[in-house]
Motif scaffolding. Structure first.
Motif, PDB file in Angstrom:
ATOM      1  N   SER A 105     -14.839  63.627 -53.209  1.00 38.32           N
ATOM      2  CA  SER A 105     -15.842  64.670 -53.403  1.00 38.32           C
ATOM      3  C   SER A 105     -17.226  64.127 -53.122  1.00 38.32           C
ATOM      4  O   SER A 105     -17.680  63.206 -53.807  1.00 38.32           O
ATOM      5  CB  SER A 105     -15.771  65.201 -54.842  1.00 38.32           C
ATOM      6  OG  SER A 105     -16.794  66.141 -55.065  1.00 38.32           O
ATOM      7  N   GLN A 106     -17.876  64.697 -52.128  1.00 40.18           N
ATOM      8  CA  GLN A 106     -19.238  64.288 -51.818  1.00 40.18           C
ATOM      9  C   GLN A 106     -20.110  64.420 -53.068  1.00 40.18           C
ATOM     10  O   GLN A 106     -20.758  63.475 -53.483  1.00 40.18           O
ATOM     11  CB  GLN A 106     -19.785  65.170 -50.679  1.00 40.18           C
ATOM     12  CG  GLN A 106     -21.116  64.734 -50.079  1.00 40.18           C
ATOM     13  CD  GLN A 106     -22.334  65.037 -50.944  1.00 40.18           C
ATOM     14  OE1 GLN A 106     -23.164  64.147 -51.186  1.00 40.18           O
ATOM     15  NE2 GLN A 106     -22.442  66.253 -51.438  1.00 40.18           N
ATOM     16  N   SER A 107     -20.113  65.603 -53.664  1.00 40.42           N
ATOM     17  CA  SER A 107     -21.020  65.896 -54.786  1.00 40.42           C
ATOM     18  C   SER A 107     -20.519  65.313 -56.106  1.00 40.42           C
ATOM     19  O   SER A 107     -21.304  65.050 -57.005  1.00 40.42           O
ATOM     20  CB  SER A 107     -21.151  67.413 -54.951  1.00 40.42           C
ATOM     21  OG  SER A 107     -19.888  67.975 -55.280  1.00 40.42           O
TER      22      SER A 107
ATOM     23  N   VAL B 290     -19.893  73.498 -55.080  1.00 44.01           N
ATOM     24  CA  VAL B 290     -19.243  74.696 -55.600  1.00 44.01           C
ATOM     25  C   VAL B 290     -18.741  74.423 -57.007  1.00 44.01           C
ATOM     26  O   VAL B 290     -17.708  73.794 -57.201  1.00 44.01           O
ATOM     27  CB  VAL B 290     -18.090  75.149 -54.673  1.00 44.01           C
ATOM     28  CG1 VAL B 290     -17.491  76.459 -55.176  1.00 44.01           C
ATOM     29  CG2 VAL B 290     -18.600  75.318 -53.244  1.00 44.01           C
TER      30      VAL B 290
ATOM     31  N   THR C 159     -17.392  69.333 -57.797  1.00 47.27           N
ATOM     32  CA  THR C 159     -16.588  70.494 -57.408  1.00 47.27           C
ATOM     33  C   THR C 159     -15.636  70.924 -58.536  1.00 47.27           C
ATOM     34  O   THR C 159     -14.795  70.143 -58.985  1.00 47.27           O
ATOM     35  CB  THR C 159     -15.815  70.171 -56.117  1.00 47.27           C
ATOM     36  OG1 THR C 159     -16.789  69.928 -55.102  1.00 47.27           O
ATOM     37  CG2 THR C 159     -14.899  71.293 -55.697  1.00 47.27           C
TER      38      THR C 159
ATOM     39  N   VAL D 210     -25.771  72.003 -45.872  1.00 47.85           N
ATOM     40  CA  VAL D 210     -24.551  72.501 -46.512  1.00 47.85           C
ATOM     41  C   VAL D 210     -23.314  72.002 -45.761  1.00 47.85           C
ATOM     42  O   VAL D 210     -22.325  71.607 -46.365  1.00 47.85           O
ATOM     43  CB  VAL D 210     -24.588  74.051 -46.601  1.00 47.85           C
ATOM     44  CG1 VAL D 210     -23.204  74.602 -46.890  1.00 47.85           C
ATOM     45  CG2 VAL D 210     -25.565  74.469 -47.704  1.00 47.85           C
TER      46      VAL D 210
HETATM   47  C1  F6R Z   1     -18.025  71.909 -45.591  1.00 45.60           C
HETATM   48  C2  F6R Z   1     -18.328  71.483 -46.947  1.00 45.60           C
HETATM   49  C3  F6R Z   1     -17.415  71.905 -48.059  1.00 45.60           C
HETATM   50  C4  F6R Z   1     -17.239  70.759 -49.057  1.00 45.60           C
HETATM   51  C5  F6R Z   1     -16.390  71.220 -50.253  1.00 45.60           C
HETATM   52  C6  F6R Z   1     -16.125  70.076 -51.207  1.00 45.60           C
HETATM   53  O1  F6R Z   1     -18.918  71.386 -44.664  1.00 45.60           O
HETATM   54  O2  F6R Z   1     -19.297  70.811 -47.177  1.00 45.60           O
HETATM   55  O3  F6R Z   1     -16.162  72.298 -47.555  1.00 45.60           O
HETATM   56  O4  F6R Z   1     -16.634  69.683 -48.400  1.00 45.60           O
HETATM   57  O5  F6R Z   1     -17.038  72.255 -50.929  1.00 45.60           O
HETATM   58  O6  F6R Z   1     -17.299  69.543 -51.720  1.00 45.60           O
HETATM   59  P1  F6R Z   1     -17.351  68.112 -52.362  1.00 45.60           P
HETATM   60  O7  F6R Z   1     -16.998  67.108 -51.331  1.00 45.60           O
HETATM   61  O8  F6R Z   1     -18.743  67.963 -52.877  1.00 45.60           O
HETATM   62  O9  F6R Z   1     -16.317  68.117 -53.475  1.00 45.60           O
END
Ligand code: F6R
Length: 359
Positions: free
Chosen positions: A102-104, A356, A107, A153
């Motif tokens: 997860s980048q953020s 999200v 999620t 985004v």
């Molecule tokens: C697409 C994008 C989203 C995220 C997804 C998961 O470009 O950014 O599909 O990859 O919402 O987000 P993280 O990685 O933050 O859990």
């Protein structure tokens, strides 16, 4: 700060070679071995199966991770969409190990799964760009992406950082298991080759803009196709294009098109083929012929050693399991220019939020 850049997305695309170098610095020792928490590696080594859980682009990075964990570390791996896993978990191996991508780190769909994993008392690792994020705090272990803040985004550098960290982790697991293939997987050399290849691709902006203009300016739909690891990239490439240009785009396994979806190909439908695998290049090329025969406008993204005269995008040679790090870049740029040419807000596509936090 986006500085001289018109959009964060382009800046973040450009940062990818530097992110590869940063990851080498952080995770690789001078002798090429990997520096990762031994306790965590032991936990993975003692497990029977890895479950990668993620959403969106991070899920797509997980699909590439499966190739790395299975082929370099010889650990059977499943990849799951978080929102599906949460309320319908698969029958688990007796000793599972969970990896949350997860980048953020925030999620909600992934957090819901981690809550259950913790109730079940299974070990877990969060791979994230954000230290102290919720998923990081709640998992047993954390590895950071060191990609720097991602503002656009549409995720770009977080995807390639995730794939690179998975490669590093796969090597570390395999190294601990004493696997020859993992010991020989020279990531110091390979990630340097990748960073150089990425630089060459991000410098192709003008060509990508021209291709986006020629193939993607007015179309309503498009396809990305590939096989194996190129299929994993095709799905991510399709998400990139659809989420910011609003062109309805699907990523498909090249060989599966003819089992139904090829009915959608019309005069002028753009089909973008990714070809980096020697074993399947000829097969994908014959699938390309099938869509050309039905009127498709085809762009080919091909690895150098497999390229032919008419291929529009040639990517420099890198390790066969690391090609996603390079083949995704022209797709990111095509998405960027398609969105820009169509006059959309590249960094803030409609209906989408950067993180999200609802299920
Ligand atoms: C697409 C994008 C989203 C995220 C997804 C998961 O470009 O950014 O599909 O990859 O919402 O987000 P993280 O990685 O933050 O859990």
């Amino acid at each position: 700060e986006k500085g001289a850049y018109e959009h964060y997305m382009l800046k973040e695309i450009d940062e990818q070679p530097a992110v590869m170098r940063a990851l080498q610095q952080v995770y690789l020792n001078a002798d090429g071995t990997v520096e990762i928490d031994d306790e965590m590696l032991t936990a993975i080594k003692n497990s029977e199966r890895i479950y990668v859980v993620a959403a969106g682009t991070s899920y797509h990075a997980g699909l590439v991770g499966r190739e790395l964990f299975e082929k370099i570390a010889q650990v059977p791996t499943e990849v799951h969409v978080a929102s599906e896993f949460a309320y319908n978990p698969p029958l688990l191996a007796e000793k599972p190990f969970f990896i949350f991508l997860s980048q953020s780190g925030e999620t909600a769909d992934s957090r819901e799964v981690l809550k259950r994993v913790n109730e079940w008392n299974y070990p877990s690792l969060t791979i994230t760009n954000v230290p102290n994020s919720t998923l990081s705090r709640e998992a047993s272990y954390t590895m950071l992406l060191h990609a720097g803040p991602e503002i656009a985004v549409a995720s770009t550098k977080a995807y390639t950082a995730q794939v690179a960290v998975e490669a590093i982790l796969a090597k570390a697991i395999g190294q601990m298991k004493g696997l020859q293939k993992a010991i020989e997987f020279d990531l110091k050399k390979e990630l340097t080759l990748v960073a150089n290849a990425m630089q060459i691709m991000v410098d192709e902006k003008y060509n990508m803009e021209m291709l986006a203009d020629e193939y993607l300016k007015t179309t309503r739909n498009a396809f990305y196709i590939g096989r194996g690891i190129d299929y994993d990239v095709a799905i991510e490439a399709a998400l990139k294009l659809k989420e910011i240009s609003y062109i309805q785009t699907e990523g498909f396994a090249s060989g599966e098109l003819k089992h139904g979806t090829i009915a959608l190909i019309e005069e002028g439908t753009p089909v973008i083929a990714i070809i980096t695998n020697e074993l399947t290049a000829a097969h994908t090329r014959s699938n390309v012929q099938e869509v050309i025969a039905r009127g498709a406008n085809v762009i080919r993204i091909v690895m150098d050693s497999l390229s032919q005269d008419q291929d529009q995008i040639v990517i420099p040679e890198v390790h066969p399991l690391l090609t996603p790090l390079v083949s995704i870049i022209p797709a990111q740029l095509l998405a960027y220019y398609a969105s820009k040419n169509r006059g959309y807000d590249v960094d803030k596509p409609r209906n989408l939020a950067k993180s999200v936090t609802v299920e």
